[in-house]
Design a protein around this motif. Structure first.
Motif, short mmCIF file in Angstrom:
data_model
loop_
_atom_site.label_atom_id
_atom_site.label_comp_id
_atom_site.label_asym_id
_atom_site.label_seq_id
_atom_site.Cartn_x
_atom_site.Cartn_y
_atom_site.Cartn_z
N THR A 8 56.87 45.83 51.43
CA THR A 8 55.92 45.31 50.75
C THR A 8 56.38 44.85 49.41
O THR A 8 57.21 45.68 48.86
N SER A 9 55.58 43.86 49.04
CA SER A 9 55.91 43.30 47.46
C SER A 9 55.30 44.50 46.50
O SER A 9 54.38 45.04 46.67
N PRO A 10 56.10 44.48 45.32
CA PRO A 10 55.18 45.36 44.20
C PRO A 10 53.71 44.97 44.16
O PRO A 10 52.77 45.75 43.78
N PHE A 11 53.68 43.50 44.22
CA PHE A 11 52.17 43.20 43.87
C PHE A 11 51.22 43.61 45.10
O PHE A 11 50.18 43.92 44.63
N HIS A 12 51.79 43.55 46.28
CA HIS A 12 50.97 44.00 47.31
C HIS A 12 50.54 45.31 47.38
O HIS A 12 49.57 46.01 47.30
N THR A 13 51.46 46.31 46.84
CA THR A 13 51.23 47.72 46.62
C THR A 13 50.45 47.86 45.30
O THR A 13 49.40 48.78 45.73
N TRP A 14 50.56 47.10 44.24
CA TRP A 14 49.73 47.28 43.12
C TRP A 14 48.44 47.03 43.54
O TRP A 14 47.40 47.71 43.00
N TRP A 15 48.06 45.93 44.09
CA TRP A 15 46.70 45.30 44.56
C TRP A 15 45.90 46.24 45.45
O TRP A 15 44.99 46.42 45.30
N SER A 16 46.87 46.86 46.22
CA SER A 16 46.21 47.68 47.35
C SER A 16 45.47 49.00 46.74
O SER A 16 44.68 49.56 47.29
N GLN A 17 46.15 49.17 45.65
CA GLN A 17 45.77 50.61 44.72
C GLN A 17 44.62 50.31 44.02
O GLN A 17 44.14 51.07 43.22
N ARG A 18 44.35 48.84 43.88
CA ARG A 18 43.11 48.42 42.95
C ARG A 18 42.06 49.02 43.20
O ARG A 18 41.42 48.85 44.37
N PRO A 19 41.21 49.76 42.38
CA PRO A 19 40.00 50.33 42.58
C PRO A 19 38.91 49.33 42.14
O PRO A 19 39.07 48.16 41.81
N PRO A 20 37.48 49.60 42.49
CA PRO A 20 36.50 48.65 42.50
C PRO A 20 36.20 48.33 40.95
O PRO A 20 35.86 47.07 40.78
N THR A 21 36.37 49.18 39.86
CA THR A 21 36.32 49.01 38.70
C THR A 21 36.95 47.55 38.06
O THR A 21 37.01 47.17 37.11
N ALA A 22 38.04 47.17 39.07
CA ALA A 22 38.86 46.13 38.51
C ALA A 22 38.07 44.84 38.36
O ALA A 22 38.23 43.85 37.68
N GLY A 23 36.77 44.99 38.98
CA GLY A 23 35.76 43.73 38.85
C GLY A 23 35.44 43.56 37.19
O GLY A 23 34.85 42.54 36.98
N ALA A 24 35.80 44.83 36.50
CA ALA A 24 35.20 44.76 35.12
C ALA A 24 36.25 43.57 34.42
O ALA A 24 35.81 43.13 33.34
N LEU A 260 45.27 55.98 24.27
CA LEU A 260 46.26 54.84 24.16
C LEU A 260 46.63 54.55 25.72
O LEU A 260 47.32 53.52 25.84
N ARG A 261 46.70 55.42 26.66
CA ARG A 261 47.29 55.35 27.79
C ARG A 261 46.56 54.03 28.64
O ARG A 261 45.37 54.27 28.67
N TYR A 262 47.12 53.18 29.34
CA TYR A 262 46.49 52.19 30.15
C TYR A 262 45.80 53.01 31.38
O TYR A 262 46.22 53.70 31.99
N ASP A 263 44.53 52.40 31.46
CA ASP A 263 43.66 52.58 32.75
C ASP A 263 42.92 51.45 32.92
O ASP A 263 42.44 50.72 32.19
N VAL A 264 43.00 51.23 34.26
CA VAL A 264 42.20 49.94 34.75
C VAL A 264 40.69 49.74 34.21
O VAL A 264 39.91 48.79 33.89
N ARG A 265 40.22 51.12 33.87
CA ARG A 265 38.77 51.24 33.51
C ARG A 265 38.57 50.91 32.13
O ARG A 265 37.45 50.44 31.33
N ARG A 266 39.65 50.49 31.50
CA ARG A 266 39.58 50.02 29.86
C ARG A 266 39.06 48.58 30.13
O ARG A 266 38.53 48.02 28.79
N TRP A 267 39.08 47.85 31.14
CA TRP A 267 38.36 46.56 31.24
C TRP A 267 36.97 46.69 30.93
O TRP A 267 36.11 45.81 30.30
N ALA A 268 36.36 48.06 31.46
CA ALA A 268 34.91 48.10 31.14
C ALA A 268 34.93 48.54 29.56
O ALA A 268 33.59 48.90 29.27
N THR A 269 35.65 48.49 28.59
CA THR A 269 35.64 48.75 27.35
C THR A 269 35.82 47.26 26.67
O THR A 269 34.87 47.14 25.75
N VAL A 270 36.32 46.59 27.09
CA VAL A 270 36.41 45.11 26.72
C VAL A 270 34.83 44.33 26.85
O VAL A 270 34.45 43.82 26.00
N PHE A 271 34.66 44.66 28.11
CA PHE A 271 33.36 43.78 28.38
C PHE A 271 32.21 44.35 27.58
O PHE A 271 31.44 43.44 27.01
#
Length: 335
Positions: A8-24, A260-271
């Motif tokens: 699988t491609s790195p993108f497919h692996t990364w995308w498959s691990q995407r949690p629902p919070t990515a909608g933020a 300072l560590r990246y977390d996908v939930r940081r999009w819920a900070t930007v919003f």
């Protein structure tokens, strides 16, 4: 000997691990498009809108694919507060489309979210408990998103029933906020990975909804009498003040407990940052308080800086995953 593996491609692996919070991420990008439009940066607004639409389409396709192919995971994720980002993100895009004059598309998005809203909200409410993260306020955010889009379309189409429907969602969203507040884990202010900001962002969305309801009134519609208008105005201003207070508190906690560590939930900070800017500008316009334009624009540029930082973190996370996967493949080959 290791068994055969399916490449699988790195993108497919990364995308498959995407949690629902990515909608933020769509919510954050979409609200920046709205604020850039409010401040007349139209080219930047359309660029961010294109990014938000691209991400929305990708997430919508994934939403459908999981429903058809992995129903168990879909049901599990649909029962989380983060699933409500789908509602909020769609209403934000619909609001921006209305400003562009794409009213029919915005109406279609309002219809879609109105159908999905009770399903996702009820699934979420069944799993509420004590000591919840900031995502618990997404019930309020999604509900107020319907109020924002409904009121915006009511003004564009001069349709009274849409405004009255939006008013119902406005008050219901506030009820959901009040019910969620005691269940919010205050320790998230020091430990939260980013979604603790939704505690303030929900109030910003509510203030934006109130300002849109005020702006929807006109001699052609005559939605509110003097008493109704006075109550709505007072509540809207109070919501904006409370939102700014939350913003200041949450900003202080970021300095007190740096994360300072990246977390996908940081999009819920930007919003919430972008939403506070949008609410400030919209309340200022609805109440003829032009002095709010400058602080609203300052808040917008802060939100843009936060968006760029989180986007860089997401890119770094994807690159790191690809590097790690390449190392794993090399190690396996050598064995």
């Amino acid at each position: 000997m290791p068994g055969p593996t399916t490449p699988t491609s790195p993108f497919h692996t990364w995308w498959s691990q995407r949690p629902p919070t990515a909608g933020a991420a769509v919510m954050a990008t979409g609200i920046l498009s709205v604020t850039l439009h409010q401040t007349d940066y139209e080219t930047l607004s359309r660029i961010t809108l294109a990014l938000a639409c691209t991400a929305w389409l990708a997430l919508a396709a994934d939403f459908i694919a999981r429903f058809l192919q992995d129903r168990e995971r879909w049901l599990e994720e649909a029962a989380t507060p983060a699933a409500l980002t789908a509602i909020a993100a769609t209403t934000v895009l619909g609001t921006r489309f209305t400003a562009l004059g794409w009213v029919t598309l915005a109406e279609a998005l309002l219809a879609l979210t109105t159908v999905l809203w009770p399903v996702l909200l009820l699934a979420d409410l069944r799993h509420w408990r004590r000591q919840m993260p900031g995502a618990i306020f997404l019930g309020c955010v999604a509900t107020e998103g319907l109020a924002v889009l409904g009121a915006t379309l009511a003004a564009a189409e001069t349709t009274a029933w849409l405004a009255h429907m939006a008013l119902v969602f406005f008050w219901l969203g506030l009820v959901l906020y009040v019910v969620a507040l005691p269940r919010f884990d205050r320790r998230q202010l020091a430990r939260g990975a980013g979604d603790q900001w939704v505690a303030g962002g929900a109030l910003a969305m509510s203030a934006l909804a109130g300002s849109k309801l005020l702006a929807a009134d006109s001699p052609a519609l005559y939605l509110w009498n003097d008493d109704d208008y006075g109550v709505l105005r007072t509540v809207t201003v109070a919501l904006l003040v409370l939102d700014v207070a939350w913003y200041a508190l949450l900003l202080l906690t970021e300095f007190a407990w740096p994360r300072l560590r990246y977390d996908v939930r940081r999009w819920a900070t930007v919003f919430p940052m972008g939403m506070t800017a949008a609410a400030t500008l919209s309340v200022g316009a609805a109440l003829d308080a032009s002095w709010l334009e400058h602080p609203g624009e300052v808040l917008m540029w802060i939100a843009i800086a936060a968006w760029l930082a989180v986007a860089a973190g997401a890119a770094w996370s994807y690159t790191r995953l690809g590097t790690r996967r390449g190392s794993d493949v090399t190690s396996t080959t050598q064995r």
